[in-house]
Design an enzyme around this catalytic site. Sequence first.
Site, short mmCIF file in Angstrom:
data_model
loop_
_atom_site.label_atom_id
_atom_site.label_comp_id
_atom_site.label_asym_id
_atom_site.label_seq_id
_atom_site.Cartn_x
_atom_site.Cartn_y
_atom_site.Cartn_z
N LYS A 118 4.89 -11.86 5.62
CA LYS A 118 6.08 -11.21 6.18
C LYS A 118 5.70 -9.92 6.91
CE LYS A 118 9.54 -12.72 2.76
NZ LYS A 118 10.50 -12.22 1.74
N HIS A 129 6.64 -47.40 -0.08
CA HIS A 129 6.21 -47.94 1.21
C HIS A 129 5.52 -46.88 2.07
CE1 HIS A 129 8.33 -51.80 0.64
NE2 HIS A 129 9.14 -51.06 -0.10
N LYS A 134 19.45 -11.58 -0.86
CA LYS A 134 19.49 -10.53 -1.88
C LYS A 134 19.47 -9.15 -1.22
CE LYS A 134 17.63 -10.95 -5.92
NZ LYS A 134 16.72 -11.06 -7.09
N GLU A 156 5.91 -21.36 -6.43
CA GLU A 156 6.13 -19.93 -6.25
C GLU A 156 6.10 -19.22 -7.60
OE1 GLU A 156 8.68 -18.16 -2.95
OE2 GLU A 156 9.98 -17.83 -4.67
N GLY A 184 15.37 -15.46 -6.96
CA GLY A 184 15.98 -16.32 -5.95
C GLY A 184 15.91 -17.80 -6.29
N ARG A 185 14.76 -18.25 -6.80
CA ARG A 185 14.61 -19.68 -7.08
C ARG A 185 15.33 -20.10 -8.35
NH1 ARG A 185 10.14 -16.74 -7.36
NH2 ARG A 185 8.83 -16.66 -9.21
N GLU A 220 14.53 -14.38 8.52
CA GLU A 220 15.08 -15.67 8.95
C GLU A 220 16.59 -15.70 8.78
OE1 GLU A 220 10.91 -16.39 7.24
OE2 GLU A 220 12.69 -15.20 6.72
#
Length: 540
Positions: free
Chosen positions: A503, A381, A203, A350, A264-265, A209
């Site tokens: 951050k 399992h 954005k 979030e 964003g999500r 990152e």
Amino acid sequence: MTKITFPAWTSLQAHYEQIRDARLRDWFAPENDPAPTRAERFTYSGGGLAADFSKNRITDETLKLLVQLAREAGVEKRRDAMFAGEIVNPTEGRAVLHTALRASDPKAPFHAQVQAERAKMAAFATQVRDGKWTGYTGKRIRHIVNIGIGGSDLGPKMVVHALKHIASPDISAHFVSNVDGADLYRVLEQIDPEETLTIVVSKTFTTLETMTNAHSMRDWFLQKGCPENALAKHFVGVSANPTEVVKFGIAKENVFEMWDWVGGRYSLWSAVGLSIMISIGPAHFDELLAGANEMDQHFRTAPLERNLPVLLGMIGIWYRNFFGSQSYLVAPYSEALHFLPSYLQQLEMESNGKQARLDGTMVEYETSAVTWGEPGTNGQHAFFQMLHQGPTIVPIDFIAVLTPEHPLASHHPKLLANCFAQSEAMMLGRTVEEAKKVAGPNKPELVPHIVFPGNRPTTTLLVDALTARSLGALIALYEHKVLTQGTVWDINSFDQWGVELGKILGKVVEADLTAANVEAGKHDSSTSALIARARAALKK
């Protein structure tokens, strides 16, 4: 600290005390389950999906009170405000309009803007899919590398993996998010620079990152022989900050827009989903949007008593705030939905992992549960032992796709049988008397180990077939569940201030890792010692 004081909340507390020790097994006993049965009364449909809530520790009265709580908390009002484009993210002063990205109504907010950007995406995706968009040597694109993190990675990666069976066989999609260089390096080992298109999604176009990976990707192209003036053939950007995208070196015409009214999500429906559209094609992407829109309309119009997102959210509150459950499990019995639990981790935690109410006062109740999961049958399992016999009650969402998307049809009855049997076993358990019969007369010492408490709550979501449309509806179901719960908890589900502090401090620590000297006393003793060890290792 602030408590929840709605009348329905108080009634639910009293109701919980009345039924907390009731047994699902007893409620399902034939003599206690006349027509219409629990399964009939507690199974609802909407948006092309069906949900069986009958194996939850609820009665008709429970649902009545939960729906009453949703009304008293203003779920309908907040829902309508979101769809209307009102400011429902007050800490950032923003509307929340991911629903506008898939709306078919021309009167929906920003409709013309959304349609124009989608048309631009479709034109570009078609060029890539048809082989008309080529790399710097004229070869067609066979690899897409999506570079992003959080919502710019989890959603597109989840959808592309889920819909691989309808994806173009000529194009492989790769996703890079971690700043750990191993993530990018493993992808670089699989791709050819002459046949690779990079989609950088951020954005702000300043995310640490993402931009670290993007610059390394750019360097890789140059090292492999791509002329700098040909990089535009291998990079496009998705951002709300086109100035930074162009500054990076991406051609202005190769910038796709995202907007600050989409978190964003919640953004895979926008140009953030460009990798999805290239993978499955514009027509299937439209179907993904149509399925989400169908669930949107169900959420908007269905009575709360039969509203899937509302019921899913309120039952989650029942376990979180009254039973005290700390986590809940998402178990899709579909390998295609492998990344759905990790996507929902961000969406739910979030969004609703908050401590402050909308008015700034601190909560005195639990908010988001820990969300986790793994596809069945793998989970059986691994951690199902704890779910069946551990002292902690973990509510479960089972997701079953009734029709396979692959040709190995003989596998599918086994898969579905495991899914349905697990929910039955969670509900029934195994009594001491039943365990004695299984152990036999010669091994009474085994009985305590093979008793199952049962009474473990589960919801089973049914999808007829895993199509773009049904996947869109499934994702939107969980999006609206988040809004429902956040409204009852009176928190802002659409900001994420909790990610900021790390951050900020990360930039300070990074500078100290590479500085000539580190100022004494700048950090606590633990962090200082960690930095010192890392500095020594980096100098080797």
